[in-house]
Structure formats: C-alpha cells, structure tokens
Design an enzyme around this catalytic site. Sequence first.
Site, PDB file in Angstrom:
ATOM      1  N   GLY A   9       0.812  -1.209   0.000  1.00 35.53           N
ATOM      2  CA  GLY A   9       0.000   0.000   0.000  1.00 35.53           C
ATOM      3  C   GLY A   9       0.845   1.258   0.000  1.00 35.53           C
ATOM      4  O   GLY A   9       0.328   2.368  -0.088  1.00 35.53           O
ATOM      5  N   SER A  13       6.327  -0.186  -3.010  1.00 35.49           N
ATOM      6  CA  SER A  13       5.804  -1.441  -3.545  1.00 35.49           C
ATOM      7  C   SER A  13       4.943  -1.196  -4.781  1.00 35.49           C
ATOM      8  O   SER A  13       4.932  -2.001  -5.720  1.00 35.49           O
ATOM      9  CB  SER A  13       5.021  -2.199  -2.477  1.00 35.49           C
ATOM     10  OG  SER A  13       3.893  -1.479  -2.045  1.00 35.49           O
ATOM     11  N   CYS A  88      11.429  -9.988  10.222  1.00 37.34           N
ATOM     12  CA  CYS A  88      10.221 -10.077   9.399  1.00 37.34           C
ATOM     13  C   CYS A  88      10.556 -10.460   7.959  1.00 37.34           C
ATOM     14  O   CYS A  88       9.884 -11.299   7.358  1.00 37.34           O
ATOM     15  CB  CYS A  88       9.471  -8.747   9.432  1.00 37.34           C
ATOM     16  SG  CYS A  88       7.907  -8.767   8.541  1.00 37.34           S
ATOM     17  N   GLY A 112       9.515  -3.952  -3.142  1.00 36.74           N
ATOM     18  CA  GLY A 112       9.945  -2.568  -3.304  1.00 36.74           C
ATOM     19  C   GLY A 112      11.146  -2.187  -2.472  1.00 36.74           C
ATOM     20  O   GLY A 112      11.325  -1.008  -2.143  1.00 36.74           O
ATOM     21  N   CYS A 186       6.757  -1.055  12.419  1.00 39.19           N
ATOM     22  CA  CYS A 186       5.455  -0.795  11.809  1.00 39.19           C
ATOM     23  C   CYS A 186       4.295  -1.263  12.670  1.00 39.19           C
ATOM     24  O   CYS A 186       3.173  -0.767  12.531  1.00 39.19           O
ATOM     25  CB  CYS A 186       5.374  -1.459  10.432  1.00 39.19           C
ATOM     26  SG  CYS A 186       5.471  -3.258  10.482  1.00 39.19           S
TER      27      CYS A 186
END
Length: 352
Positions: A9, A13, A88, A112, A186
């Site tokens: 989003g 990316s 992650c 990205g 995040c």
Amino acid sequence: MKAVVGISGGMDSAAAAALMLDRGFEVIGVHLRFRCSREEENRVERIASELGIGLLSLDVENLFNSKVRYPFFDDLRKGFTPNPCVTCNERVKFVSLVSAARDLGAELVATGHYARVSLSPDKGTGLLRGVDPEKDQSYMLYRIPVSILGKTCFPLGGITKREVRAFCAERFPALFEGVAESSDICFIPGRKLEEAIELNAGPSIPGRIVTTSGEELGHHRGLNRYTIGQRKGLSLSGGPWFVVEKRMSLNELVVGRQEDLVVEEVFCTDPVWHVEPVTGERLDGCHRYRCRPSPCILEQVNDRYFSCRFPEGVSGVAPGQSLVLYYNDRVYGGGIIERAEKGGPPGHEDHR
C-alpha cells in the site's frame, strides 16, 4: 513470465509492481495482512486496480506475531536491542511471498526494497547495496537465503527515491499525497513505543544510573527503554552522557563518555553467509541500519558463531542488532550481535 509482487500500500511497492509490469511480466500482487489499516487496504486495492493486475490478500498475522512481534518484546525484556524488520523479512515476508509464488505458478518474486541482486556464473547469486545510499536496504535483507535471492527481483535497487517519487506522481496521481513513509517498527502505531514496551515487555522497573567508575548520577525508568549508544532522553547533568552498558542482573544503566563506547571485537551468533567465509578476510561491517561502514577483519568462524575485529574501533554496538559484512557493495554475510569487547581508537560515529 509470471511474477508475484509484494504490495503493502506504500509508494515503493506500487512502483515495484508498475516497473515489473512495464518490463513485460505478468504481475500478480500479493498483500500480506498483519497490521494494516483500512486506508492502507484501500490503497492496495486501488494500486492493483489502476495497474490492472490480480490481487491476492493473505492473512499472516499469526505468523507475524509468533516470529516477529512476540520475540521482539522477549528480546527487549532480556536487555537486547532487536531489529524486527530483519526478522520479518527472513521469517514472514519472503517465506510468504515465495509460498504464494509457488502456489500461483510464478517464477519470480519482487518487492519494493532498495537493493540489487546479481546473477553471475562465476560468483553466483549476490545481494548488493541499492544505488541510493540514503535508502539502501541490503542490511535488512542479509538473512534472506541465496536460494530465494536467486528467484527475487528488486526493481528499485538501481534508482533513487527521488526518481521513485517522480514515477509514482505520474503513474498514480494524488494517490500518495500526505502518505507518510513507513516507520521502523510498523506494528507499533504513532509514537507509542514506550507504551508498547511497558504493555508487552513487562513492567519497567526503575534503577540506578551509574558512571563507568561507579558514581551514581540518577535513576532510569526501566532498562528495556534504553539502547547502547543512546544519548537522548537521559536527563543527566554534566553531559553529554551515552549509554555504554545495561547490567540486567543489577538493574543498572551504565553511562560514559563517547570514547567509552569504542569496541574492537564484536561477537555474533546465528550467522548467515552469502559466500564461503574465509578467516582473515578484510571486509566492511555495519552494526546497525544505515550506519557508516567500518573496516574489519573476520576472525573466528564456525556454524553457530563468528567474530570480527575492528582495527580502527567502532562505537555504539548494541547486542541484538545485526552485524552485516560487505565486500565492496556485495553482502558477504552477517549475524546477530551477542556482545562486544572494549578497545581500539576513539569512535567516529554519530549517536542518537
């Protein structure tokens, strides 16, 4: 050729998906859901719609919690300074994207990230720095296995963030106006890190702040709120002071001057190698994201452990962070910092 592109989003990316489409790939967007807002989901859907590509949404929240979120707070509780983005990428994002690519019959995975992959008959698959030094993310990707990198593409690795912004402004008019860059952590919204630590890493127990010579200067608010090399937020007179050690068994925070941060030997666990390691190899080491590389020599090496010596010294080395080794622009390997030994000339880094 069919390619799966991770779409979060965000601008990067979206640009990656558009560039893969422009290169002639049949693109399928894959959105990994683990902490996104409805606004982000709407942007993901709009990106896919404007590009005219298929979109698969995968719920990976349970995987993210077990592999990233819970270990992050466990490490803080133990006094480490973990990097959840490294974890992650290794244990959630690329595992999930590769699995989706396999299920969808795609030959390639793209994201990205600002990094590059080189494929050479002589040198094999290599992970390289992105050309934009302000955005290079090879540090965050060093734990991705070479077997996965060989089937991975980073379309943004050869361009700058400025070029990406210009590209997206033309390709996705007004879509990213007012959208902030993603944060380092995040899954902790806004500026609520201390609140999240208090809630998830256990109660913060106040204790003494002492100098390296043992003089008491004040009291800290809980050791899990501090990291090695930290300067801000100490509120001590006679500064500047830097955090040089966390004595977990005594609940003491040790502070010193900038020269007290200098170490010469760094010891790491859980190594990942992109090439066969050679003892005595002269490399450059980065002990945290976007730090200035420092010359080092690879010393002890085995399957579970390695150490590097920094002849010029290096400052602000925090256990729990990663030490990533480079040979020129190529990632050589790296591991999780376990400890460091003092010594070497005065440090030359900036500190927070």
